[in-house]
Design an enzyme around this catalytic site. Sequence first.
Site, PDB file in Angstrom:
ATOM      1  N   GLU A 191      73.884  34.221 -63.696  1.00 53.61           N
ATOM      2  CA  GLU A 191      73.394  33.130 -61.883  1.00 53.61           C
ATOM      3  C   GLU A 191      74.529  32.423 -62.414  1.00 53.61           C
ATOM      4  O   GLU A 191      74.224  31.020 -61.864  1.00 53.61           O
ATOM      5  CB  GLU A 191      72.101  33.073 -62.937  1.00 53.61           C
ATOM      6  CG  GLU A 191      72.355  32.331 -64.921  1.00 53.61           C
ATOM      7  CD  GLU A 191      72.025  33.875 -65.528  1.00 53.61           C
ATOM      8  OE1 GLU A 191      72.588  33.400 -66.804  1.00 53.61           O
ATOM      9  OE2 GLU A 191      72.324  35.051 -65.263  1.00 53.61           O
ATOM     10  N   ASP A 243      75.750  27.358 -64.074  1.00 52.42           N
ATOM     11  CA  ASP A 243      74.658  28.007 -63.960  1.00 52.42           C
ATOM     12  C   ASP A 243      73.346  27.564 -64.695  1.00 52.42           C
ATOM     13  O   ASP A 243      72.833  26.880 -64.479  1.00 52.42           O
ATOM     14  CB  ASP A 243      75.230  28.459 -65.823  1.00 52.42           C
ATOM     15  CG  ASP A 243      74.553  29.835 -66.843  1.00 52.42           C
ATOM     16  OD1 ASP A 243      74.817  31.033 -66.453  1.00 52.42           O
ATOM     17  OD2 ASP A 243      73.085  29.192 -66.986  1.00 52.42           O
ATOM     18  N   ILE A 244      72.753  28.231 -63.868  1.00 52.23           N
ATOM     19  CA  ILE A 244      71.173  27.863 -63.475  1.00 52.23           C
ATOM     20  C   ILE A 244      70.442  28.647 -65.342  1.00 52.23           C
ATOM     21  O   ILE A 244      70.791  29.390 -65.657  1.00 52.23           O
ATOM     22  CB  ILE A 244      70.417  28.878 -62.667  1.00 52.23           C
ATOM     23  CG1 ILE A 244      71.306  29.309 -62.061  1.00 52.23           C
ATOM     24  CG2 ILE A 244      68.883  28.849 -62.930  1.00 52.23           C
ATOM     25  CD1 ILE A 244      70.272  30.183 -60.261  1.00 52.23           C
TER      26      ILE A 244
END
Length: 757
Positions: free
Chosen positions: A660, A617-618
């Site tokens: 994301e 995950d960003i």
Amino acid sequence: MFRFALGLQGIFQQATRSSLALCLYLLLQLCTSFLHAETLDLNQNWEYRWGDSPFQNGVPTWTLEPAPEAWKPIDFPSNPPGRDGREQVWYRTLIPDADWRDPVLYIFSVDLITEVYIDGQQIYHYGEFDAQGRGQFEGWPWHMITLPEDAAGKPIYFRVFSNYLDIGLWGEVKVMERTALYQRILEGSMHNLAIGAFSLIIALLCLLFAPFNSERMSLLSLALFSLSHAGLSIGASQAKQLLLNAPLVWEYISAGCYYLMPVALALLLRSWYGDRYRKLFNHLTAIFTLYFVGALGLSLLGVISLANTYPPFDVLFAIFVPSMLVVVARHWPLATRDQRLLVLATGVLTMLLLLDMAVAHNFLPWIQVPVDLGSLIFSLAIVVMSLNHFSRTHQSLARLNMTLESRVAERTQALEQMAKREAQRVKALEFANLKRSMMDELVNEMEALPDPEQALTCLCRSIDELCAPIPGAIYCPAGDNPALQQHSSWGDVVDFPEYLGIDREANLKPQLLQLNVQYDTPMAPRKMVATLLLDFSEDSALVGELSRTTLEALYMRAIERINLTLSKVALQQLLNRFSYEDALTELHNRRYLDQMLTHELARGERTQTEIALVICDIDHFKQLNDNYGHAAGDHVLQIVAQQLRQAFRSSDIICRYGGEEFVVVLPDTCLEDARVRAEQLRTSMAAKSIVIEGDRIGSVTLSAGVSSGRAGTIDADTLLQQADQALYRAKQSGRNRVLTAPDEGGDPDQRGAVVQT
């Protein structure tokens, strides 16, 4: 329409009972009827009152309360002043004193329905009143109301409803003996019935003569005109009600005949003056035909009342029918004797109908306009014309007899040619059915292939069998060379060139047909992938038996279907790609992940291998979107997708999980190997400096969770859930790190590897 259908159910029973009862009654009363034949007109002492009476125990209170101040005098009970859209009105008058044996009240007509009361008791009703005092149109019959023995000198009340132009009683209102009324009805109807029967005979004669006469349209128009007159004459006779007590049925017959008269007149005049005024008469025919269909159809469906269809038609009739007569009158010197006679008769009838309209709409005082006289004049004119037509028909039959043998010979020859053409057509159908069956199999095989290239290969493999026995060749691209080269040829053909340019069709020999194989895709222009050449030389098989035009049309339709199939395969390929691919990152989507993860777990169970899964995950992606905009966020997602492709193997399944988040499935991989690859991804991403449109964003970090298990002992949901929990712990413990899922039975605070920068 339901009420109308119910009325039709008892037509024959009503006619039988009415006729028998009438005859018996006339015989019984004939001896004494003339001793009491006094007839009185009720044309004085009328009063009216707008609105509807309240009822108590079924009795209208207005018939019991004198209330002289509420009633206003009127000369005749029709159309009182101050209507203002009202639809209910009451009338009253006194029954005169006289010596009657069997008195009845005769009313010529009522607009539209009524109830009659004496001493608060209903003695007659026509139509059904609902709770609001309204009802449906039931026709315009004459009314015979039986009066009580003690009715003399008593007030009689009429409750009337009408949503028509007129409201109230219409024509005549008389008190007389019942037998005197029957005698009056029968005597007054004889001439109408005679004219109606006479018009029906004329219509039948016109229909009989029409097939053998050169003026066929004129005779058919006269037949329609005569049928309309017959319906109007019989419908105008009051005796029709004694024969068949179905007023609404007679009303539809009369209305239909009335509305068809201008249609017949326009058709007749078009047959005479079509060269000059064809458009005019065509438009008038269309207008009155549409009105006929619309008026009767809508009234039968209950959309409108039949009564309300008369006023608009009267306006159309008054405008267009005299206009038609004026137009043809301009050519009086050029008209034939028959045409002049019919125009004069039609003019007399039209004038009488216009007078009858004026009386019906209260422009003139009430009189019985002799419309039947106009019908009689018209019928006599048709008789004269029919005799002339008969003479001409006899001459035509003589000429027809002289030419019959020659026409029979011509017809025989035509039938022989037709039989020959039919044999060719049958052969063409058999050939077409065979090729269509082969085409269906080929199309099914092509549609089952995943891409147009394989479908084209399938086509090239089967095209010779599809085209046989017509010789030909097919040209396709060879390898990376876009130029078309001969792929194969078949049949007894030796002079096909190795290659023909698509833009040089003019160089083809006349017997050759070139067909292009091409298909469309939504994302690119039309693509041509092959060219088919067919040889239609005279000595080729089938060309002598079937026309070249037939064969060319057959193969052109086949190529069109092949092109459509290739377009369908290309579109299906594109749709499959879109259904499993994320448009922004060009990674696989979640739908693809769900299918492939299940597939890899099943494969791993067979090989007894491990499978690992990474969820990354960003970090702070929402803040990045808020600070730099969604365009910058999309660019970062694309960069992460590129880094994922570089960090993992081509055999790994890389998917955008949503937003994301990204998921990587690593078949045949243990937990530690998966963690190492996830760490490589995190490190490379953190070291990358991102610049978007001159703005330096800096580095973007990732957090990741890794899980693994042996296929057969772990399912997809558990694998995803464990990796997601590890990702959650990575986020909670500061982000920019990779954590692995805990082993079974370990300490939750000590399990997994933590790596951060």
